[in-house]
Scaffold this motif. Structure first.
Motif, short mmCIF file in Angstrom:
data_model
loop_
_atom_site.label_atom_id
_atom_site.label_comp_id
_atom_site.label_asym_id
_atom_site.label_seq_id
_atom_site.Cartn_x
_atom_site.Cartn_y
_atom_site.Cartn_z
N LYS A 156 22.88 -17.48 8.30
CA LYS A 156 21.73 -17.99 7.62
C LYS A 156 20.40 -17.57 8.54
CE LYS A 156 19.45 -19.64 4.11
NZ LYS A 156 19.44 -18.66 2.83
N LEU A 157 20.26 -18.01 9.55
CA LEU A 157 19.27 -17.68 10.37
C LEU A 157 19.05 -16.28 10.64
CD1 LEU A 157 19.41 -20.72 10.58
CD2 LEU A 157 18.98 -20.45 13.11
N ASN A 158 19.97 -15.28 10.76
CA ASN A 158 19.78 -13.98 10.60
C ASN A 158 18.61 -13.37 9.40
OD1 ASN A 158 21.34 -13.58 12.78
ND2 ASN A 158 23.04 -12.98 11.51
N GLU A 159 18.73 -14.09 8.54
CA GLU A 159 17.63 -13.78 7.18
C GLU A 159 16.21 -13.92 7.50
OE1 GLU A 159 18.75 -16.00 3.95
OE2 GLU A 159 21.08 -15.76 4.15
N ASP B 137 29.51 -17.51 23.13
CA ASP B 137 30.52 -16.71 22.64
C ASP B 137 30.46 -16.75 21.13
OD1 ASP B 137 31.00 -15.71 25.15
OD2 ASP B 137 32.67 -16.60 25.45
N LYS B 138 30.77 -17.66 20.64
CA LYS B 138 30.72 -17.81 19.21
C LYS B 138 29.65 -17.53 18.46
CE LYS B 138 33.76 -19.10 17.07
NZ LYS B 138 34.83 -18.30 16.34
N MET B 139 28.51 -17.89 19.13
CA MET B 139 27.22 -17.67 18.26
C MET B 139 26.81 -15.90 18.43
SD MET B 139 24.33 -20.43 19.31
CE MET B 139 25.02 -20.86 21.22
N ARG B 140 27.42 -15.18 19.28
CA ARG B 140 27.34 -14.00 19.57
C ARG B 140 27.91 -13.36 18.61
NH1 ARG B 140 27.62 -11.13 24.76
NH2 ARG B 140 26.14 -9.68 23.75
N GLU B 141 29.00 -13.78 18.13
CA GLU B 141 29.80 -13.02 17.13
C GLU B 141 29.06 -12.92 15.62
OE1 GLU B 141 33.74 -14.65 16.25
OE2 GLU B 141 34.07 -15.50 18.10
N PHE B 142 28.04 -13.65 15.57
CA PHE B 142 27.62 -13.66 14.35
C PHE B 142 26.07 -13.34 14.30
CE2 PHE B 142 30.94 -16.49 14.27
CZ PHE B 142 32.10 -15.78 13.31
N THR B 143 25.53 -13.11 15.57
CA THR B 143 24.01 -12.97 15.52
C THR B 143 23.53 -11.85 16.54
OG1 THR B 143 21.64 -13.87 15.35
CG2 THR B 143 23.25 -14.73 17.13
N LYS B 144 22.68 -11.09 16.31
CA LYS B 144 22.26 -10.19 17.40
C LYS B 144 20.76 -10.75 17.91
CE LYS B 144 24.16 -5.88 15.67
NZ LYS B 144 23.93 -4.64 15.46
N LYS B 145 20.36 -11.98 17.45
CA LYS B 145 19.19 -12.49 18.12
C LYS B 145 19.28 -13.13 19.30
CE LYS B 145 17.22 -14.08 13.42
NZ LYS B 145 15.93 -13.32 13.69
N THR B 146 18.44 -13.48 20.04
CA THR B 146 18.25 -13.93 21.32
C THR B 146 19.09 -15.31 21.31
OG1 THR B 146 16.22 -12.80 22.08
CG2 THR B 146 16.98 -14.77 23.47
N ILE B 147 19.95 -15.66 22.28
CA ILE B 147 20.37 -16.84 22.42
C ILE B 147 19.76 -17.67 23.37
CG2 ILE B 147 22.65 -18.31 23.02
CD1 ILE B 147 23.07 -16.29 20.43
N ILE B 148 19.37 -19.09 22.97
CA ILE B 148 18.91 -20.13 23.72
C ILE B 148 19.70 -21.24 23.90
CG2 ILE B 148 17.56 -20.93 21.63
CD1 ILE B 148 15.38 -22.08 23.55
#
Length: 331
Positions: free
Chosen positions: A209-212, A234-245
């Protein structure tokens, strides 16, 4: 924004807890206003918190507005005008600390304006459960009085943080997309476990959703136990290319009745942990409740070492132009 470019190149050090640092200065935060209680008479102490984190190596500080919403101030007996002034002052004092630090060091840092959830306003630990349901209008009626003041005072970005629910965040992002589309935003959730946010929504659904939203430059989690971090990244990176904080707490449990943190016995080295989190894909790293200057210093030390290694590697990979010129002169 310069700091967004910096993140992709070098990562970014976020600051640590506001509450712990204020409590060490003698502020009683055991009220419905929590750290916002300091905004009326103790702005100098809020300033000191920001400045101490900058000195420890933080490159972005979060304003003391997490629980500073107009409704909470009015409930405590303040007028709407007084509430708005205190919210504005929270941004101004963080920016003053940033600017003063730059005058002293030549280093330019950043200010993120904190937007806490409706659950934080309830002051009963609901930001770790998400067990409330509001309509879109109710969410906006709650958030806009604070959000508009934050935007008027021009922070570098918004921190929609410690969020337990996706629907609340979506309402905010939709409004920002229409009314403040150039304001960078990061969104950070509390976690139920390493695969779900606090209200049980899967991280997959949250990230997708936040990828939108283009203005969301970073997504992640905060105020969770440090040993959840790697798997959650690891789980978040499966579903987004945004910067992880990520900015976890020190592993304690929040006591909603006494409004304090029950400490966790284990000790955490945030320098070593930052290395692990960075290797798994986190780029903005800081600390939440119970963390302080010690943890931010450890994170900053890791980044300093990392960037020094990158600089040496880049230098080593460059051709020796002087040597080539010498060889050329003998050709």
């Amino acid at each position: 924004m310069d700091f967004i470019k910096q993140i992709s190149a070098k990562g970014l050090v976020l600051d640590g807890a506001m509450s712990t640092a204020l409590e060490k200065q003698g502020i009683d935060t055991n009220t419905d206003l929590w750290t916002a209680v300091a905004l009326e008479k103790d702005l100098n102490k809020v300033y000191r918190v920001h400045m101490n984190y900058f000195k420890a190596g933080a490159q972005m500080t979060i304003t003391d507005t997490y629980q500073a919403n107009v409704q909470a101030f009015e409930k405590d007996g303040y007028s709407e005008d007084q509430a708005q002034k205190m919210i504005a002052d929270a941004v101004k004092i963080a920016k003053k600390a940033r600017d003063d630090f730059e005058k002293q060091t030549g280093i330019h840092n950043y200010v993120a304006a904190s937007v806490g959830s409706y659950g934080a306003y309830l002051a009963e630990g609901d930001e770790f459960r998400g067990d409330y349901d509001l309509t879109k209008k109710q969410y906006l009626d709650f958030h806009l009085p604070r959000l508009k003041v934050l935007l008027e005072n021009k922070p570098d970005c918004l921190a929609i943080e410690t969020q337990p629910k996706l629907d609340e965040v979506v309402v905010l992002l939709d409004w920002l997309k229409e009314n403040a589309p150039k304001m960078p935003v990061y969104v950070s959730f509390t976690l139920h476990d390493t695969t779900k946010i606090s209200d049980g929504t899967p991280l997959k659904k949250v990230m997708e959703k936040l990828n939108e939203y283009d203005q969301v430059f970073a997504v992640g989690a905060n105020c969770f136990k440090p040993f959840f971090a790697t798997a959650a990244i690891d789980k978040m990176r499966e579903f987004t290319k945004k910067t992880i904080i990520i900015y976890p707490n020190l592993g304690g449990v929040y006591n909603e009745f006494e409004r304090n943190w029950i400490p966790f016995n284990a000790k955490f080295d945030f320098g070593k942990l930052s290395k692990e989190w960075y290797e798994h894909g986190a780029r903005i790293i800081g600390g939440c409740c119970s963390t302080g200057v010690k943890e931010i210093t450890q994170i900053a030390s890791f980044y300093k070492t990392l960037n020094s290694q990158k600089s040496r590697a880049k230098t080593d990979s460059q051709p020796n132009t002087n040597l080539k010129q010498i060889h050329g002169s003998h050709a």
